[in-house]
Design an enzyme around this catalytic site. Structure first.
Site, short mmCIF file in Angstrom:
data_model
loop_
_atom_site.label_atom_id
_atom_site.label_comp_id
_atom_site.label_asym_id
_atom_site.label_seq_id
_atom_site.Cartn_x
_atom_site.Cartn_y
_atom_site.Cartn_z
N GLU A 147 -0.20 27.14 17.43
CA GLU A 147 0.90 26.65 16.58
C GLU A 147 2.22 26.70 17.35
O GLU A 147 2.53 27.70 18.01
CB GLU A 147 0.97 27.53 15.33
CG GLU A 147 1.04 26.79 14.04
CD GLU A 147 -0.13 25.87 13.75
OE1 GLU A 147 -0.05 24.67 14.11
OE2 GLU A 147 -1.10 26.32 13.14
N ASP A 151 -0.49 16.77 15.39
CA ASP A 151 -1.10 16.23 14.17
C ASP A 151 -1.71 14.85 14.39
O ASP A 151 -2.82 14.56 13.93
CB ASP A 151 -0.05 16.15 13.05
CG ASP A 151 0.67 17.47 12.85
OD1 ASP A 151 0.13 18.50 13.29
OD2 ASP A 151 1.77 17.47 12.28
N ALA A 178 1.61 20.56 2.54
CA ALA A 178 0.71 21.72 2.58
C ALA A 178 0.42 22.17 4.01
O ALA A 178 -0.43 23.03 4.22
CB ALA A 178 -0.59 21.40 1.85
N GLY A 179 1.12 21.58 4.97
CA GLY A 179 0.87 21.96 6.37
C GLY A 179 -0.47 21.43 6.86
O GLY A 179 -1.03 21.94 7.83
#
Ligand code: GLA
Length: 370
Positions: A19, A161, A112-113
């Site tokens: 992350e 992403d 919501a990630g």
């Protein structure tokens, strides 16, 4: 619908580990979720651009390719910046685009990630590719979708992403070296080991996410500069991090440098076929680092992680950019009910909204449905 010529799906993702490493030129290890955004698309030849979202019930937003090149985006609804940004970027790069009509429908919870926005952008990007420019590479599709978010939505995301949504394959986690672009599909079969990956969507919004996210990027760049390296990816020795005189930059760099090591460790363990229970402690260490050094967690995310661990999870961590969103927990299949119940009760006691819980199976990346 008469104009329909196809339907495409791009998935959301969870990141197993890695992350805030993507914009530091580091490593990530995401997997695609079974749910995504579908884009039903039809060709037009009159220069018109029409987009509609089933999540924002309203008529089509109508514009033209020329209109997208001019200013005036502030009048458009926020959600429409994603598909229109992709369309604009696609055309701006010189790909022939005589017009298009799109209907978008999504199941990925927003905020919501879990990358609902990348799923949206990527579904549009692959529809445009298949309709108008089949030879465009996956790397360019990822870049178009990311640029749309950076430029036309104004969120300075990295490439995690969009890469996950486009490149992931069923049954695998995707190991991506952001610097070189090298990828590896690593088998991730939790079922074989009697395990489950639970996702707890805390339902808490991404408070301040844009400003705070951008701020973290600035801090990482400052830490890299102070250490005399192009990116924090280039720091090989923890002793260098500890030499940073600014305590805030030291904490930020500590997270990024240690997180890159965690990605490499987890990738290696899975590649070697270790029992995935062994990665649990590394996942939890990632959460502690995001909470204490990177300071992007929230009380709800921490309660979900701590409760899942106390109820028997092997590892748990927040996923995505932070400041709200979701937590993943690696659990014994027989323990999923117990862990879920424990988190629900803890949320009720703490006065948080009831979390949405589902299990994540590594799923296929973006593809055409019909
Ligand atoms: C968001 C961004 C990604 C990545 C993550 C944190 O999801 O879109 O590019 O930086 O946060 O890992």
């Amino acid at each position: 619908m008469e104009w329909t010529v196809g339907r495409w799906l791009a998935p959301g993702r969870v990141n197993l580990i890695g992350e805030h490493t993507d914009y530091n030129d580091g490593f990530v290890l995401p997997m695609a979720l079974p749910m995504g955004v579908t884009c039903t698309a039809g060709v037009r030849t009159d220069g018109a651009v029409l987009v509609r979202s089933m999540q924002a019930p309203c008529d089509f937003v109508e514009t033209t390719l020329d209109g997208l090149g001019a200013t005036g985006w502030s009048d458009l609804p926020h959600w429409a910046h994603y598909p229109l940004g992709v369309i604009r970027e696609f055309a701006r790069r010189g790909h022939e685009l005589p017009g298009v009509e799109l209907e978008l429908d999504g199941e990925v919870p927003m905020g919501a990630g879990l990358s609902s926005s990348a799923a949206l952008s990527c579904s549009v990007a692959i529809a445009l590719r298949d309709l108008y420019a089949p030879s465009v590479s996956a790397a360019e599709i990822i870049d178009i979708a990311r640029t749309a978010e950076n430029v036309y939505v104004g969120v300075p995301t990295g490439i995690l992403d969009q890469s996950a949504s486009i490149l992931c394959t069923e049954g695998h986690v995707l190991f991506l070296d952001v610097r070189s672009g090298a990828t590896e599909q690593i088998p991730f079969d939790l079922n074989k080991f009697g395990l489950d990956l639970l996702v707890f969507d805390t339902g808490s919004p991404h408070r301040l996410v844009d400003g705070e996210y951008a701020q973290r990027r600035v801090e990482c760049a400052a830490a890299a500069e102070a250490l005399g390296v192009p990116f924090l990816r280039d720091v090989r020795d923890f002793a260098d991090v500890e030499r940073l005189s600014d305590p805030l930059l030291r904490r930020r760099a500590r997270h990024v440098v240690s997180e890159n090591f965690r990605v490499l460790l987890v990738a290696e363990e899975l590649r070697e076929g270790f029992d995935p229970r062994s990665i649990g402690t590394t996942l939890t260490a990632g959460h502690v680092s995001l909470r204490d050094d990177y300071e992007v967690s929230t009380p709800a995310l921490d309660v979900a992680v701590d409760t899942a661990l106390s109820a028997g999870a092997y590892g748990a961590r927040m996923v995505g950019g932070g400041f709200g969103g979701s937590v993943i927990a690696l659990v014994e299949q027989e323990q999923t009910g117990r862990v879920t119940e424990a988190v629900r009760e803890a949320f009720a006691r703490s006065g948080f909204d009831v979390p949405r819980v589902f299990h994540a199976a590594p799923s296929a990346g973006a593809h055409r449905l019909e």
